[in-house]
Design a protein around this motif. Structure first.
Motif, short mmCIF file in Angstrom:
data_model
loop_
_atom_site.label_atom_id
_atom_site.label_comp_id
_atom_site.label_asym_id
_atom_site.label_seq_id
_atom_site.Cartn_x
_atom_site.Cartn_y
_atom_site.Cartn_z
N GLU A 68 28.13 20.27 54.99
CA GLU A 68 28.43 21.44 55.81
C GLU A 68 28.09 22.69 55.01
O GLU A 68 28.41 22.77 53.82
CB GLU A 68 29.91 21.47 56.21
CG GLU A 68 30.27 20.43 57.25
CD GLU A 68 29.61 20.63 58.60
OE1 GLU A 68 29.41 21.80 59.01
OE2 GLU A 68 29.29 19.62 59.25
N PRO A 69 27.44 23.66 55.62
CA PRO A 69 27.05 24.86 54.89
C PRO A 69 28.25 25.70 54.45
O PRO A 69 29.25 25.76 55.16
CB PRO A 69 26.20 25.64 55.89
CG PRO A 69 26.65 25.16 57.23
CD PRO A 69 27.06 23.74 57.04
N ASP A 70 28.12 26.33 53.28
CA ASP A 70 29.16 27.24 52.83
C ASP A 70 28.82 28.65 53.34
O ASP A 70 27.84 28.85 54.06
CB ASP A 70 29.32 27.20 51.31
CG ASP A 70 28.07 27.62 50.54
OD1 ASP A 70 27.16 28.24 51.13
OD2 ASP A 70 28.02 27.36 49.33
N ASP A 71 29.62 29.61 52.96
CA ASP A 71 29.42 30.98 53.46
C ASP A 71 28.06 31.56 53.04
O ASP A 71 27.41 32.24 53.84
CB ASP A 71 30.54 31.90 52.98
CG ASP A 71 31.86 31.63 53.70
OD1 ASP A 71 31.83 31.03 54.81
OD2 ASP A 71 32.91 32.00 53.16
N ALA A 72 27.63 31.28 51.81
CA ALA A 72 26.33 31.79 51.36
C ALA A 72 25.20 31.18 52.19
O ALA A 72 24.24 31.87 52.55
CB ALA A 72 26.13 31.48 49.87
N ASP A 73 25.31 29.88 52.49
CA ASP A 73 24.31 29.22 53.33
C ASP A 73 24.27 29.88 54.71
O ASP A 73 23.19 30.18 55.24
CB ASP A 73 24.63 27.74 53.51
CG ASP A 73 24.57 26.93 52.24
OD1 ASP A 73 23.78 27.28 51.34
OD2 ASP A 73 25.34 25.96 52.14
#
Length: 64
Positions: free
Chosen positions: A24-29
Motif C-alpha cells: 500500500e502506498p505511503d503518503d510520499a507515494d
C-alpha cells in the motif's frame, strides 16, 4: 504527451499491481502519484522513485 485521463489510468493500474503484491502506498507515494496525475511530476520521476524503493526494499545479495 499523455492526457490527465491517461495518467490516472497509469496510476490506477500501478496501484492495482501493488495491491496484488500486498503493498500500500505511503503518503510520499500518494503525493508523487497525485503530482504525476496533475502533470507536475514526470514518468521519469515515478520510475526513479520506484527504482529507489526497489533498491532499498530488496535484500542485497551476499558476495562470496
Amino acid at each position: 504527451m499523455t492526457t490527465r485521463a491517461d495518467r490516472e489510468r497509469h496510476v490506477a493500474q500501478m496501484l492495482a499491481n501493488h495491491r496484488i503484491e500486498g503493498y500500500e502506498p505511503d503518503d510520499a507515494d500518494k503525493q508523487l502519484q497525485a503530482a504525476y496525475i496533475d502533470g507536475t511530476a514526470t514518468l521519469d520521476d515515478m520510475l526513479a522513485h520506484a527504482r529507489s524503493f526497489a533498491a532499498n526494499a530488496l535484500p542485497q545479495p551476499k558476495l562470496v
